[in-house]
Design a protein around this motif. Structure first.
Motif, PDB file in Angstrom:
ATOM      1  N   ASP A  15      -0.129  11.224   1.568  1.00  0.00           N
ATOM      2  CA  ASP A  15       0.163  10.005   1.739  1.00  0.00           C
ATOM      3  C   ASP A  15      -0.469   9.418   0.579  1.00  0.00           C
ATOM      4  OD1 ASP A  15      -0.569   7.813   2.506  1.00  0.00           O
ATOM      5  OD2 ASP A  15      -1.778   7.655   3.632  1.00  0.00           O
ATOM      6  N   ARG A  69      -6.415   8.870  -3.758  1.00  0.00           N
ATOM      7  CA  ARG A  69      -6.659   7.480  -4.195  1.00  0.00           C
ATOM      8  C   ARG A  69      -6.694   6.856  -5.203  1.00  0.00           C
ATOM      9  NH1 ARG A  69      -7.246   3.282  -0.205  1.00  0.00           N
ATOM     10  NH2 ARG A  69      -8.588   2.350  -1.297  1.00  0.00           N
ATOM     11  N   GLU A 100      -4.113 -10.224  14.033  1.00  0.00           N
ATOM     12  CA  GLU A 100      -2.640 -10.168  13.241  1.00  0.00           C
ATOM     13  C   GLU A 100      -1.949 -10.730  14.592  1.00  0.00           C
ATOM     14  OE1 GLU A 100      -1.307  -6.329  12.210  1.00  0.00           O
ATOM     15  OE2 GLU A 100       0.591  -6.284  11.575  1.00  0.00           O
ATOM     16  N   GLU A 126      -9.163  10.015   2.878  1.00  0.00           N
ATOM     17  CA  GLU A 126      -9.314   8.933   2.343  1.00  0.00           C
ATOM     18  C   GLU A 126     -11.103   8.572   2.931  1.00  0.00           C
ATOM     19  OE1 GLU A 126      -5.912   7.102   2.227  1.00  0.00           O
ATOM     20  OE2 GLU A 126      -6.035   8.465   0.195  1.00  0.00           O
ATOM     21  N   LYS A 160       2.340  -2.724  19.070  1.00  0.00           N
ATOM     22  CA  LYS A 160       2.655  -4.084  18.675  1.00  0.00           C
ATOM     23  C   LYS A 160       3.130  -4.694  17.541  1.00  0.00           C
ATOM     24  CE  LYS A 160      -0.517  -3.562  14.984  1.00  0.00           C
ATOM     25  NZ  LYS A 160      -1.282  -3.257  14.398  1.00  0.00           N
ATOM     26  N   GLY A 168      -2.435  -1.447   6.670  1.00  0.00           N
ATOM     27  CA  GLY A 168      -3.409  -2.810   7.322  1.00  0.00           C
ATOM     28  C   GLY A 168      -3.245  -3.685   7.770  1.00  0.00           C
ATOM     29  N   GLN A 169      -3.919  -5.104   7.517  1.00  0.00           N
ATOM     30  CA  GLN A 169      -3.059  -6.047   8.858  1.00  0.00           C
ATOM     31  C   GLN A 169      -2.548  -7.134   8.793  1.00  0.00           C
ATOM     32  OE1 GLN A 169      -6.811  -7.254  10.576  1.00  0.00           O
ATOM     33  NE2 GLN A 169      -7.130  -5.789  12.237  1.00  0.00           N
ATOM     34  N   PRO A 177      -6.154  -2.750  -8.159  1.00  0.00           N
ATOM     35  CA  PRO A 177      -6.790  -3.257  -7.212  1.00  0.00           C
ATOM     36  C   PRO A 177      -5.717  -3.114  -4.975  1.00  0.00           C
ATOM     37  CG  PRO A 177      -5.341  -4.269  -8.881  1.00  0.00           C
ATOM     38  CD  PRO A 177      -5.701  -2.757  -9.178  1.00  0.00           C
ATOM     39  N   ILE A 178      -4.859  -2.184  -5.664  1.00  0.00           N
ATOM     40  CA  ILE A 178      -4.125  -2.024  -4.665  1.00  0.00           C
ATOM     41  C   ILE A 178      -4.699  -0.939  -3.984  1.00  0.00           C
ATOM     42  CG2 ILE A 178      -2.640  -4.003  -4.830  1.00  0.00           C
ATOM     43  CD1 ILE A 178      -0.692  -1.960  -5.243  1.00  0.00           C
ATOM     44  N   PRO A 179      -4.147  -0.406  -2.771  1.00  0.00           N
ATOM     45  CA  PRO A 179      -4.435   0.640  -1.690  1.00  0.00           C
ATOM     46  C   PRO A 179      -3.423   2.006  -2.272  1.00  0.00           C
ATOM     47  CG  PRO A 179      -3.466  -0.261  -0.227  1.00  0.00           C
ATOM     48  CD  PRO A 179      -3.598  -1.154  -1.101  1.00  0.00           C
ATOM     49  N   ILE A 239     -12.443   5.392   1.313  1.00  0.00           N
ATOM     50  CA  ILE A 239     -11.955   5.936  -0.433  1.00  0.00           C
ATOM     51  C   ILE A 239     -13.784   5.521  -0.705  1.00  0.00           C
ATOM     52  CG2 ILE A 239     -11.065   5.679  -2.089  1.00  0.00           C
ATOM     53  CD1 ILE A 239      -9.042   6.561  -0.232  1.00  0.00           C
ATOM     54  N   LYS A 247       3.423   1.017   1.551  1.00  0.00           N
ATOM     55  CA  LYS A 247       1.895   0.855   1.746  1.00  0.00           C
ATOM     56  C   LYS A 247       1.259  -0.777   1.942  1.00  0.00           C
ATOM     57  CE  LYS A 247      -1.145   4.726   0.140  1.00  0.00           C
ATOM     58  NZ  LYS A 247      -1.479   5.823  -0.765  1.00  0.00           N
ATOM     59  N   ARG A 281       1.426  -7.727   6.803  1.00  0.00           N
ATOM     60  CA  ARG A 281       2.242  -7.311   6.966  1.00  0.00           C
ATOM     61  C   ARG A 281       3.076  -8.212   5.725  1.00  0.00           C
ATOM     62  NH1 ARG A 281       3.031  -2.827  10.835  1.00  0.00           N
ATOM     63  NH2 ARG A 281       0.687  -2.629  10.827  1.00  0.00           N
ATOM     64  N   PRO A 300      -8.454 -11.404  10.993  1.00  0.00           N
ATOM     65  CA  PRO A 300      -7.820 -10.160   8.785  1.00  0.00           C
ATOM     66  C   PRO A 300      -7.828  -9.742   8.167  1.00  0.00           C
ATOM     67  CG  PRO A 300      -6.613 -12.417  10.370  1.00  0.00           C
ATOM     68  CD  PRO A 300      -8.086 -12.396  10.704  1.00  0.00           C
ATOM     69  N   GLY A 355      -2.567  10.011  -1.960  1.00  0.00           N
ATOM     70  CA  GLY A 355      -3.905  10.665  -2.637  1.00  0.00           C
ATOM     71  C   GLY A 355      -3.752  12.137  -4.115  1.00  0.00           C
ATOM     72  N   GLY A 409      -8.343  -5.909   7.650  1.00  0.00           N
ATOM     73  CA  GLY A 409      -7.399  -5.147   6.722  1.00  0.00           C
ATOM     74  C   GLY A 409      -7.942  -5.017   5.109  1.00  0.00           C
ATOM     75  N   GLN A 440      -8.674  -0.892   4.137  1.00  0.00           N
ATOM     76  CA  GLN A 440      -8.595  -0.319   2.418  1.00  0.00           C
ATOM     77  C   GLN A 440      -9.064   0.879   1.984  1.00  0.00           C
ATOM     78  OE1 GLN A 440      -5.936  -3.235   0.222  1.00  0.00           O
ATOM     79  NE2 GLN A 440      -4.887  -4.123   1.586  1.00  0.00           N
ATOM     80  N   TYR A 441     -10.540  -0.034   1.626  1.00  0.00           N
ATOM     81  CA  TYR A 441     -11.444   0.522   0.729  1.00  0.00           C
ATOM     82  C   TYR A 441     -12.457   0.989   1.367  1.00  0.00           C
ATOM     83  CZ  TYR A 441      -9.223  -3.167  -2.551  1.00  0.00           C
ATOM     84  OH  TYR A 441      -7.194  -3.812  -2.727  1.00  0.00           O
ATOM     85  N   TYR A 495       6.882  -8.169   4.868  1.00  0.00           N
ATOM     86  CA  TYR A 495       8.228  -7.707   4.801  1.00  0.00           C
ATOM     87  C   TYR A 495       9.452  -8.229   3.798  1.00  0.00           C
ATOM     88  CZ  TYR A 495       6.992  -7.066   9.345  1.00  0.00           C
ATOM     89  OH  TYR A 495       6.564  -6.148  10.873  1.00  0.00           O
TER      90      TYR A 495
END
Lengths: 541, 410
Positions: free
Chosen positions: A475, A479, B105, B187, B80, A504-505, A484-486, B382, A499, A507, B371, A477, B374, B378-379, A509
């Motif tokens: 995935d 990490r 969301e 993770e 969802k 995350g919440q 600053p981003i996953p 980890i 990713k 999106r 939100p 990893g 989220g 992410q962090y 697109y």
């Protein structure tokens, strides 16, 4: 023009006796155009097609989907014209393919392209009207400590009203325009007023049939709009609500009634206050090249983007090279007649190819677990090798697993290609005194590459976007906790985009589409260059 | 042969236009429920495993009210995203089943309508109502509450543990090398570690009168540092209780084969433990401090689409029908997780396992649905995984807090 010439020749001389090929062609053409049985089969098939098309057209008209309707009409007309025609043999073969191409390739590409130029994503999901109605609905707040009012939906002259029973048992009636007023001649059922003089009581089914009107019904509690209005979500209980937002349709602004902040449509796809605060949900707009600019200039993305891109190239190139050479080596070995039990070996070689790659990658992930994995525990006797958790080793592990997954394909391809090289070439070279290595390097490999090179390019393109292996094995990893981003040390471009855009919440697109277009361009450019190069190989023949 | 070729062509043509035709119908079908037969059909999306549980309730409601309820089973992984994408096109369902942490969301995308529970709000477990509320408005009708607890192998350790150290000591006394397992992974798994974090007084967000406050990040407070230090001392370079190589499957196997006596997990794993013949008892999470260890509560419920043409029927079906004790119990039978309605929860608690989870759930806090969460997910894991594997606890934890803060304020 050509027909006159043909006619001329026919008149001048008897036609030559048709060759076998010509007779076959004539027979096919004959069958394609004639025969009552065939004609009826064709008629029935087209009738079914047309019937479905007509049904689709009616459904589309009912939903005012004009563009799809026109497309269906046009496609059906063209299909009928082609298959009823006596000529157009090539079109009869091409049409199905062209239609599938349009539906599954062209449309998807165009749509991705379109999304890349919009802000489609979390918070920008629908139209402006939907955003307004959603904001208005969520801005309704039930007045604190206000009771539940039993209500009955009533009607007078086509206008709906609410017959409200307050906690004291008194009944009053109001409509959208008329605040609640006490009413006389009320009929009670238990504690609830169910009918009043001059008003028709709506049964539940009638309430449901007029859902939109009932939902929009807000009866002012008094002359003072600050007292709020009674609404009923379910047609039987009413609650007193005040709204915290006001929509000014003429000015196109939202005003927060508590703080007085004015949110205006500033062209960013959401109502925005002067200090930049946005009310969400917003709506979808086209944003031009913003997503593309962001994809390459966003400070958070730019740093990881560089090393992820480098690793993507390394991963794709090494994967192609390692799988090809292992496959080739094994193909040569198993092509040698002195090898015993070749059939069994060949079957074993194909096994990794036969197991779905999703599954194998997951199994490998389990086997490479540092404390409990098969490799460390059984093969290495309890060693604690961090196969998937050390940045460098994880990359090596990915390459090993991808080699395992990919070599059978190359093995099959090389096997076929090798067998197509005539043995005489080898014999001739041997007679001329060439050593086996020279025969392979100077004769077999170049000939092999002519056949295999396009497949290697395809394999590069595939590995460039090899989402499955990365996603299932590590995935991305381990990490990179500094990024600053996953993003992780084994992420390739496509998993990084996934990713960034889909986990995350939030999106995005639009951004994801922009990225996929950029990746597409990169792969396309590399493929074009590589295919040009392979042309020089073909000149060897 | 020749005829076959012709047949092939015809078949190809049939396939093509059939596809087009069906595409047309598919586009139209779901919409037509909204238009032609409006007010008489409710489309409800439920996760495929609960279709049967709702079928009975749907039929009973149809008989009572004359509203046809169409239950559509959906893959739980897709509900969802499909809902968010389809509602704006007007083709989504009227109601969907979901989890409370989708709320932020769904609300940010404007695809859910508020639900007014009225006086019946008091009939639900407080945690269920709290979880169903987003920015002061209720958007979900809750039907079940789910939280993790400690599963204990009562044959190995007959008495519940008083605290965390006691749990390890009891397990070691029973001769186990790994007395306690909890699912982690490379993770990390903050969801399962959260009870210990709360025991040190470090929630993720502070709360205001509208629920969780995204501007008040509590993660990096003094309690957070203490938790990080403790986590490091239980990791690779310490006692080794926590190990990121233990994922869900390994934890499960360890408990089922009796290598571990305590397993921190959710009700979804109880079935497997009972089937394996283990004498399972449910305990509260043993706290490493004097404060209680509070897990996250996940609440499941039903949302109404903001574009539904049948809002009145949808509200009536949810609030006045699915919110009744009988129906909540019926759903409980199918899913075996604690009903959200207090009366139904009490009835269901006659089962000792459910009662155990309910007792732990009484301490639980709803998982934040804002939100901003989220950015935390992410962090979070980890950083915890790094601490378990020997990184400097306090420095890593503070970096986590500043990373999350930066991501939220962005």
């Amino acid at each position: 023009m050509s027909t006159t010439i043909e006619d001329g020749t026919r008149q001048d001389a008897p036609p030559p006796k048709p060759s076998r090929r010509q007779r076959q062609a004539a027979a096919i053409a004959d069958a394609a155009s004639g025969g009552m049985k065939v004609f009826f089969v064709k008629l029935i098939a087209l009738a079914i097609v047309d019937a479905l098309a007509v049904y689709a057209i009616f459904v589309l008209i009912a939903h005012a989907q004009w563009v799809p309707m026109v497309v269906v009409v046009a496609v059906t007309a063209v299909v009928n014209w082609i298959y009823f025609s006596r000529k157009k043999l090539p079109a009869k073969y091409l049409t199905p393919g062209v239609i599938f191409l349009a539906v599954f390739q062209v449309f998807v590409l165009l749509y991705t392209g379109y999304i890349a130029f919009t802000n489609y994503g979390t918070g920008h999901n629908g139209s402006k009207e939907q955003a307004v109605s959603s904001l208005m609905a969520s801005s309704l707040e039930r007045v604190e400590d206000s009771p539940t009012y039993p209500v009955t939906v009533v009607e007078q002259g086509g206008q709906l009203g609410l017959l409200v029973t307050d906690p004291d048992g008194d009944a009053s009636i109001g409509t959208n325009d008329r605040p609640l007023e006490p009413v006389s001649g009320v009929e009670f059922e238990g504690d609830k007023a169910v009918a009043a003089d001059g008003w028709t009581t709506l049964q539940f089914a009638d309430v449901l049939a007029r859902t939109d009107e009932v939902t929009a019904l807000a009866v002012p509690f008094s002359d003072d709009p600050n007292d709020g209005a009674i609404r009923t979500p379910d047609g039987s209980s009413g609650y007193l609500y005040v709204s915290t937002l006001e929509y000014d349709e003429a000015a196109g602004t939202m005003t927060d009634l508590e703080t007085g902040t004015v949110y205006a449509d500033t062209g960013v796809g959401a109502f925005t206050a002067e200090d930049g605060e946005q009310l969400l949900p917003g709506w979808q707009i086209t944003v031009g090249f913003d997503n593309f600019v962001r994809a390459v200039t966003d400070a958070r993305l730019a740093g990881p983007l560089v090393y992820v891109t480098l690793w993507t190239f390394a991963f794709a190139l090494i994967s192609v090279a390692s799988t090809f050479f292992l496959g080739l080596f094994l193909a040569i070995v198993f092509n040698d007649l002195r090898m015993r039990g070749r059939k069994i070996y060949r079957v074993l070689m194909i096994l990794p190819y036969a197991i779905p790659s999703f599954l194998s990658a997951l199994v490998w992930a389990g086997m490479m677990n540092q404390s409990f994995g098969f490799i460390n525990q059984v093969l290495l006797g309890g060693a604690s090798v961090p196969w998937l958790t050390d940045p460098l080793l994880a990359k090596v592990s990915i390459l090993i697993v991808n080699l395992w997954l990919g070599f059978p394909y190359m093995f099959l391809v090389c096997m076929g290609a090798l067998q197509s090289i005539p043995d005489e070439l080898q014999e001739a070279a041997t007679v001329d005194g060439a050593k086996p290595w020279a025969v392979f390097r100077l004769i077999k490999l170049p000939l092999l590459l002519v056949t295999v090179a396009p497949l290697l390019i395809a394999s590069f393109a595939f590995n460039f976007n090899n989402f499955n292996t990365i996603y299932m094995l590590t995935d991305g990893g381990p990490r990179d906790s500094n990024a600053p981003i996953p993003v992780g040390f084994t992420d390739i471009l496509i998993t990084m985009v996934y990713k960034v855009a889909f986990t995350g919440q939030t999106r995005d697109y639009g951004l994801a589409s922009a990225y996929s277009i950029i990746i597409f361009i990169v792969v396309a450019i590399i493929s074009i260059i590589a295919f040009r190069r392979t042309k020089s190989l073909e000149e060897l023949n | 042969m020749r005829v076959n070729r012709k047949g092939l062509l015809a078949a190809g043509a049939v396939a093509v236009v059939t596809t087009l035709g069906l595409a047309g119908c598919a586009g139209g079908d779901s919409g037509s429920e909204g238009d032609s037969s409006a007010a008489s059909t409710l489309t409800v999306w439920v996760d495929a495993e609960r279709v049967d549980a709702l079928k009975g309730a749907a039929e009973a409601y149809s008989e009572k009210s004359g509203v046809k309820v169409d239950i559509v089973g959906k893959d739980v992984a897709d509900i969802k995203d499909d809902f968010i994408q389809q509602v704006p096109t007007g083709k989504g369902p009227d109601i969907t089943m979901g989890a409370h942490d989708w709320l932020g969301e769904l609300s940010t995308n404007g695809v859910v309508a508020p639900i007014e529970l009225g006086d019946s709000a008091a009939d639900y477990l407080p945690v269920a109502i709290e979880a169903s509320t987003y920015e002061g408005t209720v958007y979900m009708l809750p039907y079940a509450v789910e939280n993790i607890a400690v599963l204990r192998n009562a044959d190995l350790v007959p008495e519940p543990a008083a605290n965390f150290d006691d749990m390890i000591a009891k397990g070691q006394a029973a001769g186990l090398t790994q007395p306690f397992v909890v699912e982690q992974g490379a993770e990390g798994n903050p969801y399962h570690l959260y009870p210990f974090q709360t025991a040190f007084g470090a929630p993720v967000f502070g709360t205001n009168d509208e629920g969780y406050d995204p501007t008040d990040l509590q993660l990096g407070n003094a309690g957070g540092d203490q938790f990080a230090t403790w986590l490091g001392s239980q990791g690779k370079n310490g006692t080794g209780v926590f190990n990121t190589d233990i994922d869900g499957d390994i934890a499960k196997e360890s408990f089922l084969t009796g290598k571990s006596a305590f397993w921190l997990t959710g009700p979804w794993n109880v079935g497997a433990a009972v089937d394996a013949g283990i004498n399972v008892a449910i305990d509260t999470v043993p706290s490493p401090t004097a404060e209680p260890a509070q897990p996250f509560a996940g609440v499941k419920g039903f949302f109404i689409s903001s574009e539904s043409k049948n809002k009145v029927a949808a509200n009536d079906f949810l609030v006045n029908y699915l919110g009744t004790e009988d129906v909540q119990l019926e759903l409980f039978e199918a899913g075996n997780i604690l009903p959200a309605l207090t009366a139904a929860a009490e009835t269901a608690s006659s089962d000792p396992i459910i009662e155990g989870f309910a007792a732990v759930g009484a301490e639980a806090v709803p998982m934040p649905a804002i939100p901003a969460m989220g950015a935390v997910w992410q962090y979070w894991g980890i950083a915890e995984a790094a601490i378990i594997n020997g990184a400097d606890p306090v420095a890593t934890w503070q970096k986590l807090a500043s990373d999350v803060q930066a991501a939220i304020s962005e």
